[in-house]
Design a protein around this motif. Structure first.
Motif, PDB file in Angstrom:
ATOM      1  N   GLN A  15       0.727  -1.303   0.096  1.00 28.56           N
ATOM      2  CA  GLN A  15       0.118  -0.013  -0.010  1.00 28.56           C
ATOM      3  C   GLN A  15       0.815   1.177   0.069  1.00 28.56           C
ATOM      4  N   SER A  45       3.441   4.589  -3.345  1.00 30.96           N
ATOM      5  CA  SER A  45       3.331   6.112  -3.595  1.00 30.96           C
ATOM      6  C   SER A  45       4.397   6.900  -3.168  1.00 30.96           C
ATOM      7  N   ARG A  83      -4.342   9.439  -1.852  1.00 36.21           N
ATOM      8  CA  ARG A  83      -4.571   8.234  -2.625  1.00 36.21           C
ATOM      9  C   ARG A  83      -5.612   8.303  -3.550  1.00 36.21           C
ATOM     10  N   TYR A 111      -9.794   3.985  -6.935  1.00 30.91           N
ATOM     11  CA  TYR A 111     -10.153   3.525  -8.261  1.00 30.91           C
ATOM     12  C   TYR A 111     -10.824   2.112  -8.133  1.00 30.91           C
ATOM     13  N   GLU A 162      -6.538  -2.947 -12.868  1.00 34.07           N
ATOM     14  CA  GLU A 162      -5.331  -2.663 -13.766  1.00 34.07           C
ATOM     15  C   GLU A 162      -4.403  -2.268 -13.030  1.00 34.07           C
ATOM     16  N   GLU A 163      -3.008  -2.613 -13.272  1.00 36.66           N
ATOM     17  CA  GLU A 163      -2.129  -2.034 -12.324  1.00 36.66           C
ATOM     18  C   GLU A 163      -1.163  -1.420 -13.343  1.00 36.66           C
ATOM     19  N   LEU A 197      -6.646   5.506 -15.052  1.00 41.28           N
ATOM     20  CA  LEU A 197      -5.638   5.493 -13.931  1.00 41.28           C
ATOM     21  C   LEU A 197      -5.005   6.976 -14.227  1.00 41.28           C
ATOM     22  N   ALA A 257      -5.113   9.644 -10.977  1.00 37.59           N
ATOM     23  CA  ALA A 257      -3.800   9.891 -10.464  1.00 37.59           C
ATOM     24  C   ALA A 257      -3.650  11.534 -10.304  1.00 37.59           C
ATOM     25  N   TYR A 309       2.530   7.251  -8.448  1.00 39.46           N
ATOM     26  CA  TYR A 309       1.342   6.306  -8.028  1.00 39.46           C
ATOM     27  C   TYR A 309       1.750   4.938  -8.567  1.00 39.46           C
ATOM     28  N   HIS A 310       1.709   4.029  -7.818  1.00 37.72           N
ATOM     29  CA  HIS A 310       1.728   2.416  -7.956  1.00 37.72           C
ATOM     30  C   HIS A 310       0.492   1.904  -7.913  1.00 37.72           C
ATOM     31  N   PHE A 311      -0.293   1.632  -9.004  1.00 38.13           N
ATOM     32  CA  PHE A 311      -1.496   0.909  -8.620  1.00 38.13           C
ATOM     33  C   PHE A 311      -1.117  -0.423  -8.851  1.00 38.13           C
ATOM     34  N   GLN A 327      -5.338  -5.835  -5.985  1.00 35.90           N
ATOM     35  CA  GLN A 327      -5.571  -6.278  -4.809  1.00 35.90           C
ATOM     36  C   GLN A 327      -6.284  -7.509  -4.639  1.00 35.90           C
TER      37      GLN A 327
END
Length: 133
Positions: free
Chosen positions: A41, A44, A59, A62, A66-67, A99, A103, A128-130, A133
């Protein structure tokens, strides 16, 4: 010598199973444990020379599967308010427009310390790192 045909001895553990931080710049080169969950988590980050974050880094909200990484160039005024935010290609690993949008929206909410001696407008980035999960 690079690419030479000489003999030598060396040791390498070369273990790559799991999802640790092998090869990460802040990793411990002497660590023997390779377990972990990667960025999780807290993936970022921001870069704004001489400034600190006021509160937490907002944060993005979203709800898609998708990452990727989105780097947002920000412009901050002397009071610490983000006046402009625009995703950039350098460092970004996804072209997903959703994204990019979330962001940018999150970056616009970021606040930094006030600095009357800073330039009128200072540029930096928020990354930002998506992660799925």
């Amino acid at each position: 010598r690079a690419f030479s045909n000489t003999s030598g001895s060396g040791q390498s553990e070369g273990v790559t199973q799991g999802s640790g931080n092998q090869g990460h710049l802040t990793g411990d080169p002497n660590a023997t444990s390779r377990t972990g969950s990667g960025l999780g988590q807290s993936g970022s980050s921001f870069s704004l020379s001489g400034r600190s974050l006021s509160g937490a880094l907002p944060r993005p909200e979203y709800n898609i599967q998708e990452e990727g990484i989105v780097v947002v160039e920000i412009t901050v005024d002397r009071t610490g308010v983000v006046t402009n935010a625009q995703p950039i290609l350098r460092g970004t690993t996804t072209q997903n427009s959703y994204l990019w949008r979330v962001a940018r929206e999150a970056a616009m909410k970021a606040r930094f310390n006030s600095d009357p001696n800073s330039p009128a407008f200072q540029k930096g980035t928020i990354t930002y790192h998506f992660v799925l999960q």
